[in-house]
Scaffold this active site. Structure first.
Site, PDB file in Angstrom:
ATOM      1  N   HIS A 263       0.755  -1.000   0.031  1.00  0.00           N
ATOM      2  CA  HIS A 263       0.380  -0.118   0.050  1.00  0.00           C
ATOM      3  C   HIS A 263       0.685   1.476  -0.207  1.00  0.00           C
ATOM      4  O   HIS A 263       1.955   1.333  -0.263  1.00  0.00           O
ATOM      5  CB  HIS A 263      -0.778  -0.175   0.553  1.00  0.00           C
ATOM      6  N   GLU A 265       1.067   3.746   1.950  1.00  0.00           N
ATOM      7  CA  GLU A 265       1.454   4.477   3.126  1.00  0.00           C
ATOM      8  C   GLU A 265       2.311   2.966   3.811  1.00  0.00           C
ATOM      9  O   GLU A 265       2.929   3.820   4.222  1.00  0.00           O
ATOM     10  CB  GLU A 265       0.130   4.139   4.744  1.00  0.00           C
ATOM     11  N   CYS A 291      -5.710   0.896   6.201  1.00  0.00           N
ATOM     12  CA  CYS A 291      -6.078  -0.210   6.144  1.00  0.00           C
ATOM     13  C   CYS A 291      -5.712  -0.557   7.661  1.00  0.00           C
ATOM     14  O   CYS A 291      -4.533   0.628   8.703  1.00  0.00           O
ATOM     15  CB  CYS A 291      -5.487  -1.320   5.230  1.00  0.00           C
ATOM     16  N   CYS A 294      -1.509  -0.887   7.126  1.00  0.00           N
ATOM     17  CA  CYS A 294      -0.881   0.194   7.305  1.00  0.00           C
ATOM     18  C   CYS A 294      -1.021   1.579   8.464  1.00  0.00           C
ATOM     19  O   CYS A 294      -0.389   1.910   8.777  1.00  0.00           O
ATOM     20  CB  CYS A 294      -1.580   1.550   6.035  1.00  0.00           C
TER      21      CYS A 294
END
Length: 334
Positions: A263, A265, A291, A294
């Site tokens: 992801h 992040e 999420c 993260c």
């Protein structure tokens, strides 16, 4: 600032335009659009041909067409001076730029005639009555698509009477610049808007087939790390078939354990670690709310604040976790 110039022949518009160019204004002219069209047709750019072509283009493509074409050449972050505005529809088109002001440059007919004589152009009238007769035809037209100079002059925000020496003219221009610049203060984005816009640009580098997401980490109003979602370093890009789950367009929230993509992040935090940069105390701007995975990384990395733009479909519990850990969470725009 976008300064537009209108006025009678030999009133001094070109002189004003050149003066503004010395002050870092970029020059554009609606007549240049006509010159380009005439050149493409193999015709000479005489005054008669320019007027005829302008009337023709306004009639067939709309009275504001010359201004519309000229406005498309404007680049952000620059001041412009635009010459040869001769129709109210052109003014209306340029006012869409918001930072536009129209200046009407004029001078007594006798003064303008003497200026015309000094330039000694072939085809210019030899007497004042002939000069005025030609001008009368150009000042107004029965056709809305024709030259409507008199109506255009009425729309001016400022007026310059150029009946003295150059210094008098330039003093008037400087005075108007001071007034207009105060009126059109540039609107600067807030820090949140600035950093979120950068995050959105970073997202365009994503190679994920499902959605493009990015995050940036900021400390002391300085970007220290960026990350976008996609497959790991050295692995085939997702949009080249690198991630089976994304390329099979699995249902949202399912088969996440099979996803090869990291992801945004996650990558922003990992990239900082890769380069030996501490993110402790930083602010993370992300185009989607984080999420769970993260969020755990954000908490443990010591990031103090998260600003997100859109809601991640499965992000409700992740936001709760961040808040429980004392991380400030804000949605942008608020």
């Amino acid at each position: 600032m976008i300064i537009g110039l209108t006025g009678e022949n030999c009133a001094g518009k070109s002189t004003v335009a050149k003066y503004l160019q010395k002050k870092s204004f970029y020059f554009l002219s609606l007549s240049d659009v006509l010159r380009e069209e005439l050149a493409a047709e193999g015709k000479e750019a005489t005054r008669e041909n320019l007027i005829k072509k302008g009337n023709e283009m306004r009639k067939t493509l709309g009275p504001g067409i010359l201004a519309k074409i000229t406005a498309s050449k404007i680049q952000l972050g620059r001041h412009y001076v635009i010459d040869s505005i001769r129709n109210p529809a052109e003014v209306a088109e340029l006012r869409k730029l918001n930072t536009f002001a129209l200046i009407y440059v004029t001078a007594p007919p006798e003064v303008r005639f003497e200026r015309m004589r000094k330039r000694e152009r072939e085809g210019d009238p030899n007497t004042l009555p002939a000069f005025l007769a030609i001008e009368e035809k150009e000042l107004k037209s029965e056709e809305a698509s024709g030259q409507q100079l008199l109506e255009t002059f009425k729309l001016a925000d400022k007026k310059i009477v150029n009946d003295g020496d150059l210094q008098h003219l330039f003093d008037q221009v400087d005075k108007i610049l001071g007034e207009v610049s105060a009126q059109f203060k540039p609107s600067r984005p807030s820090w949140d808007e600035y950093f979120m816009n950068i995050a959105k640009v970073v997202a365009t580098r994503s190679n994920c087939m499902k959605r493009h997401v990015a995050a940036i980490i900021v400390k002391d109003k300085r970007i220290i790390s960026t990350g976008y979602n996609g497959t790991p370093r050295g692995v085939k890009n997702c949009d080249e078939g690198g991630c089976p789950r994304c390329n099979n367009f699995s249902d949202g929230g399912k088969n996440l354990e099979e996803c090869y993509c990291s992801h945004g992040e996650e990558n922003a935090i990992v990239q900082a670690a890769y380069h030996g940069i501490s993110v402790k105390g930083g602010i993370l701007y992300t185009t989607y709310s984080p999420c769970i995975l993260c969020s755990k990384m954000i908490i443990n990395a010591g990031i103090k604040e998260v600003v997100y733009n859109a809601e991640y479909p499965l992000g409700e519990s992740a936001l709760k976790l961040l808040k429980e850990a004392g991380v400030i969470v804000r949605k942008f725009p608020e």
